[in-house]
Enzyme design. Structure first.
Site, short mmCIF file in Angstrom:
data_model
loop_
_atom_site.label_atom_id
_atom_site.label_comp_id
_atom_site.label_asym_id
_atom_site.label_seq_id
_atom_site.Cartn_x
_atom_site.Cartn_y
_atom_site.Cartn_z
N LYS A 14 -1.12 18.23 4.21
CA LYS A 14 -1.85 19.50 4.37
C LYS A 14 -3.37 19.29 4.25
O LYS A 14 -4.13 19.78 5.07
CB LYS A 14 -1.39 20.53 3.31
CG LYS A 14 0.11 20.83 3.36
CD LYS A 14 0.51 21.91 2.36
CE LYS A 14 0.29 21.54 0.89
NZ LYS A 14 1.14 20.44 0.40
N ARG A 89 2.43 29.90 -2.53
CA ARG A 89 3.47 29.00 -2.98
C ARG A 89 4.65 29.73 -3.61
O ARG A 89 5.61 29.09 -4.04
CB ARG A 89 2.89 28.06 -4.04
CG ARG A 89 2.50 26.69 -3.50
CD ARG A 89 1.78 25.99 -4.63
NE ARG A 89 1.99 24.58 -4.65
CZ ARG A 89 1.09 23.69 -4.21
NH1 ARG A 89 -0.03 24.08 -3.68
NH2 ARG A 89 1.34 22.41 -4.31
N ARG A 128 -1.31 6.96 -2.95
CA ARG A 128 -2.59 7.60 -3.23
C ARG A 128 -2.95 7.48 -4.72
O ARG A 128 -4.10 7.32 -5.09
CB ARG A 128 -2.56 9.06 -2.81
CG ARG A 128 -3.92 9.73 -3.02
CD ARG A 128 -3.98 11.15 -2.52
NE ARG A 128 -3.02 11.99 -3.20
CZ ARG A 128 -2.77 13.25 -2.88
NH1 ARG A 128 -3.41 13.80 -1.87
NH2 ARG A 128 -1.89 13.95 -3.54
N ARG A 134 -5.93 11.15 -9.28
CA ARG A 134 -5.19 12.39 -9.49
C ARG A 134 -4.06 12.15 -10.48
O ARG A 134 -3.17 11.35 -10.23
CB ARG A 134 -4.64 12.94 -8.15
CG ARG A 134 -5.52 14.03 -7.58
CD ARG A 134 -5.00 14.59 -6.30
NE ARG A 134 -3.82 15.42 -6.47
CZ ARG A 134 -3.39 16.28 -5.57
NH1 ARG A 134 -4.04 16.42 -4.42
NH2 ARG A 134 -2.30 16.98 -5.77
N ARG A 146 6.95 17.90 -8.91
CA ARG A 146 6.20 18.69 -7.90
C ARG A 146 7.11 19.02 -6.72
O ARG A 146 7.09 20.14 -6.21
CB ARG A 146 4.97 17.90 -7.43
CG ARG A 146 3.89 17.81 -8.49
CD ARG A 146 2.90 16.70 -8.19
NE ARG A 146 2.14 16.90 -6.98
CZ ARG A 146 1.43 15.94 -6.39
NH1 ARG A 146 1.39 14.72 -6.91
NH2 ARG A 146 0.75 16.21 -5.30
P1 AP5 Z 1 -2.44 15.01 1.73
O1 AP5 Z 1 -3.10 15.33 3.02
O2 AP5 Z 1 -3.24 15.09 0.49
O3 AP5 Z 1 -1.11 15.90 1.58
P2 AP5 Z 1 -0.96 17.30 0.89
O4 AP5 Z 1 0.20 17.96 1.53
O5 AP5 Z 1 -2.27 18.04 0.87
O6 AP5 Z 1 -0.59 16.76 -0.57
P3 AP5 Z 1 -1.12 17.20 -1.98
O7 AP5 Z 1 -0.62 16.20 -2.93
O8 AP5 Z 1 -2.60 17.43 -1.99
O9 AP5 Z 1 -0.37 18.55 -2.05
P4 AP5 Z 1 0.08 19.39 -3.22
O10 AP5 Z 1 0.64 20.55 -2.53
O11 AP5 Z 1 0.92 18.74 -4.27
O12 AP5 Z 1 -1.32 19.54 -3.97
P5 AP5 Z 1 -2.22 20.77 -4.29
O13 AP5 Z 1 -3.57 20.23 -4.49
O14 AP5 Z 1 -2.00 21.90 -3.37
O15 AP5 Z 1 -1.78 13.58 1.91
C1 AP5 Z 1 -1.14 12.93 0.83
C2 AP5 Z 1 -1.32 11.41 1.03
O16 AP5 Z 1 -0.66 11.02 2.24
C3 AP5 Z 1 -2.79 10.99 1.19
O17 AP5 Z 1 -2.98 9.76 0.57
C4 AP5 Z 1 -2.95 10.86 2.72
O18 AP5 Z 1 -3.94 9.94 3.07
C5 AP5 Z 1 -1.57 10.41 3.14
N1 AP5 Z 1 -1.21 10.86 4.50
C6 AP5 Z 1 -1.51 12.07 5.05
N2 AP5 Z 1 -1.00 12.12 6.31
C7 AP5 Z 1 -0.38 10.94 6.52
C8 AP5 Z 1 0.34 10.40 7.64
N3 AP5 Z 1 0.52 11.09 8.76
N4 AP5 Z 1 0.89 9.17 7.50
C9 AP5 Z 1 0.71 8.45 6.35
N5 AP5 Z 1 0.03 8.89 5.27
C10 AP5 Z 1 -0.50 10.14 5.36
O19 AP5 Z 1 -1.60 21.26 -5.71
C11 AP5 Z 1 -1.72 20.47 -6.89
C12 AP5 Z 1 -1.22 21.29 -8.06
O20 AP5 Z 1 -2.08 22.44 -8.24
C13 AP5 Z 1 0.18 21.88 -7.94
O21 AP5 Z 1 1.17 20.96 -8.35
C14 AP5 Z 1 0.08 23.10 -8.88
O22 AP5 Z 1 0.18 22.70 -10.22
C15 AP5 Z 1 -1.33 23.59 -8.64
N6 AP5 Z 1 -1.40 24.59 -7.56
C16 AP5 Z 1 -2.07 24.47 -6.38
N7 AP5 Z 1 -1.92 25.57 -5.63
C17 AP5 Z 1 -1.13 26.41 -6.33
C18 AP5 Z 1 -0.59 27.70 -6.06
N8 AP5 Z 1 -0.83 28.33 -4.90
N9 AP5 Z 1 0.20 28.27 -7.00
C19 AP5 Z 1 0.44 27.65 -8.18
N10 AP5 Z 1 -0.02 26.42 -8.49
C20 AP5 Z 1 -0.81 25.80 -7.58
#
Ligand code: AP5
Length: 195
Positions: A14, A89, A128, A134, A146
């Protein structure tokens, strides 16, 4: 306005795709994960509350993230549209988002849902974690929590938007460029049908 949700489990790409999409379509990127990490870096009360939950791979309370999104929408009155990344979410967050957008006489145009196998998600996040700093990427048990939170609370959010025929599933496996092209094709199709 054109508003899209980039939906998918942790590690589905994402954040990576959001950066490219906002540049191409001039959208304002709203990532609740990024906002929360910035609150943690700044040592705010909100950041402190969120940190312990994030470190365990659990969701932060709905009221906290809904408040953050409300404030971001208010601070960007001139945006051409928003890309929501990591939000909504839960169904409560989806209902709140619908209401906030309705206040601005707009709505979600499309939900692009990235699909990636669990083994690939774990591999990407562990990889990552070697360099990102992180704390929620550091071990498989937190990454597992997660993904479980996603399956228990978040996956069903797609049903909310399926009822109004707004969800398009895209394979999130392949190169970043291949996936970006598929996302762009869907957005361009949607933009054409808006005209
Ligand atoms: P990346 O692009 O970062 O993927 P992502 O889907 O954004 O993964 P995240 O880990 O950032 O998502 P998340 O939903 O857990 O985190 P968030 O910050 O929202 O890619 C991941 C890796 O893969 C990278 O190294 C990238 O380079 C690699 N990659 C990408 N595309 C690729 C490809 N095609 N091939 C190979 N490699 C690839 O949330 C974190 C925490 O915040 C949550 O756990 C929760 O505690 C809190 N939180 C956030 N939002 C909310 C909400 N709305 N409600 C409640 N809690 C929340």
């Amino acid at each position: 306005m054109f508003n899209l949700i980039l939906f998918g489990p942790p590690g589905s790409g994402k954040g990576t795709q959001s950066e490219k999409l906002i540049a191409k379509f001039s959208l304002k990127h709203l990532s609740t994960g990024d906002i929360l990490r910035s609150e943690i870096r700044n040592g705010t009360a909100l950041g402190l509350e969120a940190k312990s939950l994030m470190d365990q791979g659990q969701l932060v309370p709905d009221a906290v993230v809904i408040g953050m999104i409300r404030s971001s929408l208010e601070h960007n009155p001139d945006a051409r549209g928003f890309l929501f990344d990591g939000f909504p979410r839960t169904n409560a967050q989806a209902n709140a988002l619908d209401a906030l957008l309705a206040e601005k006489n707009t709505s979600i145009n499309i939900v692009l849902a990235l699909q990636v196998s669990k083994s690939e998600l774990v591999k990407r996040l562990l990889n990552r974690g070697l360099t990102s700093g992180r704390t929620d990427d550091v071990n498989e048990s937190i990454i597992g929590s997660r993904i479980e939170e996603y399956e228990r609370k978040t996956a069903a959010v797609a049903d909310h938007y399926k009822k109004v025929h707004k969800v398009v599933y895209i394979s999130g496996e392949g190169t970043v460029e291949e996936i970006f092209q598929k996302l762009c094709d869907e957005i361009e199709e949607k933009l054409k049908s808006k005209k």
